[in-house]
Design a protein around this motif. Sequence first.
Motif, PDB file in Angstrom:
ATOM      1  N   UNK A  67       0.779  -1.236   0.000  1.00 35.96           N
ATOM      2  CA  UNK A  67       0.000   0.000   0.000  1.00 35.96           C
ATOM      3  C   UNK A  67       0.814   1.292   0.000  1.00 35.96           C
ATOM      4  N   UNK A  68       2.115   1.229   0.200  1.00 38.88           N
ATOM      5  CA  UNK A  68       2.925   2.455   0.202  1.00 38.88           C
ATOM      6  C   UNK A  68       3.024   2.980  -1.224  1.00 38.88           C
ATOM      7  N   UNK A  69       2.966   4.304  -1.379  1.00 41.60           N
ATOM      8  CA  UNK A  69       2.996   4.871  -2.730  1.00 41.60           C
ATOM      9  C   UNK A  69       4.362   4.705  -3.411  1.00 41.60           C
ATOM     10  N   UNK A  70       5.394   4.362  -2.673  1.00 35.76           N
ATOM     11  CA  UNK A  70       6.688   4.042  -3.288  1.00 35.76           C
ATOM     12  C   UNK A  70       6.705   2.643  -3.890  1.00 35.76           C
ATOM     13  N   UNK A  71       5.656   1.884  -3.681  1.00 29.81           N
ATOM     14  CA  UNK A  71       5.638   0.482  -4.092  1.00 29.81           C
ATOM     15  C   UNK A  71       4.650   0.187  -5.215  1.00 29.81           C
ATOM     16  N   UNK A  72       4.416   1.196  -6.084  1.00 32.80           N
ATOM     17  CA  UNK A  72       3.635   0.909  -7.284  1.00 32.80           C
ATOM     18  C   UNK A  72       4.381  -0.145  -8.093  1.00 32.80           C
ATOM     19  N   UNK A  73       3.631  -1.012  -8.770  1.00 36.18           N
ATOM     20  CA  UNK A  73       4.293  -2.012  -9.594  1.00 36.18           C
ATOM     21  C   UNK A  73       5.102  -1.299 -10.674  1.00 36.18           C
ATOM     22  N   UNK A  74       6.270  -1.769 -11.006  1.00 40.76           N
ATOM     23  CA  UNK A  74       6.892  -3.039 -10.659  1.00 40.76           C
ATOM     24  C   UNK A  74       7.768  -2.995  -9.403  1.00 40.76           C
ATOM     25  N   UNK A  75       7.768  -1.904  -8.639  1.00 41.11           N
ATOM     26  CA  UNK A  75       8.629  -1.787  -7.453  1.00 41.11           C
ATOM     27  C   UNK A  75       8.042  -2.431  -6.204  1.00 41.11           C
ATOM     28  N   UNK A  76       6.845  -2.915  -6.295  1.00 43.75           N
ATOM     29  CA  UNK A  76       6.171  -3.534  -5.160  1.00 43.75           C
ATOM     30  C   UNK A  76       4.842  -4.085  -5.608  1.00 43.75           C
ATOM     31  N   UNK A  77       3.947  -4.278  -4.646  1.00 42.93           N
ATOM     32  CA  UNK A  77       2.655  -4.888  -4.963  1.00 42.93           C
ATOM     33  C   UNK A  77       1.492  -3.905  -4.821  1.00 42.93           C
ATOM     34  N   UNK A  78       1.765  -2.603  -4.862  1.00 45.69           N
ATOM     35  CA  UNK A  78       0.685  -1.616  -4.830  1.00 45.69           C
ATOM     36  C   UNK A  78       0.100  -1.536  -6.240  1.00 45.69           C
ATOM     37  N   UNK A  79      -0.623  -2.582  -6.608  1.00 46.11           N
ATOM     38  CA  UNK A  79      -1.150  -2.731  -7.965  1.00 46.11           C
ATOM     39  C   UNK A  79      -2.355  -1.844  -8.240  1.00 46.11           C
ATOM     40  N   UNK A  81      -2.358   1.236  -7.323  1.00 46.98           N
ATOM     41  CA  UNK A  81      -1.780   2.582  -7.370  1.00 46.98           C
ATOM     42  C   UNK A  81      -2.392   3.487  -6.305  1.00 46.98           C
ATOM     43  N   UNK A  82      -2.654   2.877  -5.155  1.00 48.53           N
ATOM     44  CA  UNK A  82      -3.206   3.608  -4.012  1.00 48.53           C
ATOM     45  C   UNK A  82      -2.159   4.583  -3.481  1.00 48.53           C
ATOM     46  N   UNK A  83      -2.585   5.826  -3.247  1.00 55.98           N
ATOM     47  CA  UNK A  83      -1.689   6.854  -2.723  1.00 55.98           C
ATOM     48  C   UNK A  83      -2.407   7.612  -1.599  1.00 55.98           C
ATOM     49  N   UNK A  84      -1.776   7.615  -0.431  1.00 58.59           N
ATOM     50  CA  UNK A  84      -2.315   8.345   0.709  1.00 58.59           C
ATOM     51  C   UNK A  84      -1.122   8.772   1.571  1.00 58.59           C
ATOM     52  N   UNK A  85      -0.811  10.070   1.611  1.00 63.72           N
ATOM     53  CA  UNK A  85       0.349  10.525   2.382  1.00 63.72           C
ATOM     54  C   UNK A  85       0.280  10.134   3.860  1.00 63.72           C
ATOM     55  N   UNK A  86      -0.921  10.094   4.434  1.00 62.24           N
ATOM     56  CA  UNK A  86      -1.050   9.700   5.838  1.00 62.24           C
ATOM     57  C   UNK A  86      -0.666   8.230   6.018  1.00 62.24           C
ATOM     58  N   UNK A  87      -1.146   7.366   5.130  1.00 60.70           N
ATOM     59  CA  UNK A  87      -0.808   5.948   5.199  1.00 60.70           C
ATOM     60  C   UNK A  87       0.697   5.768   4.994  1.00 60.70           C
ATOM     61  N   UNK A  92       5.871   4.313   7.287  1.00 52.44           N
ATOM     62  CA  UNK A  92       7.279   4.642   7.519  1.00 52.44           C
ATOM     63  C   UNK A  92       7.604   4.653   9.007  1.00 52.44           C
ATOM     64  N   UNK A  93       6.706   5.222   9.807  1.00 54.79           N
ATOM     65  CA  UNK A  93       6.933   5.278  11.255  1.00 54.79           C
ATOM     66  C   UNK A  93       6.868   3.882  11.878  1.00 54.79           C
ATOM     67  N   UNK A  94       5.878   3.098  11.478  1.00 53.16           N
ATOM     68  CA  UNK A  94       5.700   1.755  12.048  1.00 53.16           C
ATOM     69  C   UNK A  94       6.879   0.841  11.709  1.00 53.16           C
ATOM     70  N   UNK A  95       7.446   1.012  10.527  1.00 53.35           N
ATOM     71  CA  UNK A  95       8.562   0.155  10.108  1.00 53.35           C
ATOM     72  C   UNK A  95       9.838   0.414  10.908  1.00 53.35           C
ATOM     73  N   UNK A  96       9.947   1.583  11.516  1.00 53.34           N
ATOM     74  CA  UNK A  96      11.151   1.904  12.286  1.00 53.34           C
ATOM     75  C   UNK A  96      10.917   1.874  13.792  1.00 53.34           C
ATOM     76  N   UNK A  97       9.687   1.655  14.200  1.00 53.06           N
ATOM     77  CA  UNK A  97       9.336   1.649  15.626  1.00 53.06           C
ATOM     78  C   UNK A  97       9.726   0.313  16.259  1.00 53.06           C
ATOM     79  N   UNK A  98      10.406   0.371  17.391  1.00 51.95           N
ATOM     80  CA  UNK A  98      10.825  -0.838  18.094  1.00 51.95           C
ATOM     81  C   UNK A  98       9.815  -1.297  19.143  1.00 51.95           C
ATOM     82  N   UNK A  99       9.056  -0.369  19.687  1.00 53.90           N
ATOM     83  CA  UNK A  99       8.068  -0.704  20.713  1.00 53.90           C
ATOM     84  C   UNK A  99       6.870  -1.388  20.043  1.00 53.90           C
TER      85      UNK A  99
END
Length: 134
Positions: A67-79, A81-87, A92-99
Amino acid sequence: MKTSTDENTRLMVAVLQQQLRQVQIQLDIRTFEFATFFADVTHGQFQMYSLRWIGGNEDPDIFEYAFHSDKFTPNGANRSFYRNPRVDALIDKARTELDQNIRKELYAEIQSILARICFHQLWYLDNVLVHTKR
């Protein structure tokens, strides 16, 4: 709706067609062998489709790939082409959060946003393996 010739998928799509018919929506089903179907989906040539994630449920990090907008095909599986800056920011925050508790809250918000725009998990095929040491 494009689908493959896989029996489980065809049956699921038939049920979806029947449910939509009950609310006066006609769903035209187009079945293709998998290579053609997947190529069309990968290139955005669809109105609706259904695919399964294999092994995508162990960690919600799959949201970035799907679902990340950097992952439009062929760079990912956002087939779609969903784009939402909040998502994107939440992912991005969740991927780096350790807690883990904070990660859970972030991914819950992502899931809530996606659910409002109809990215629903309609079904989950449960595979069961029984074995013995013999």
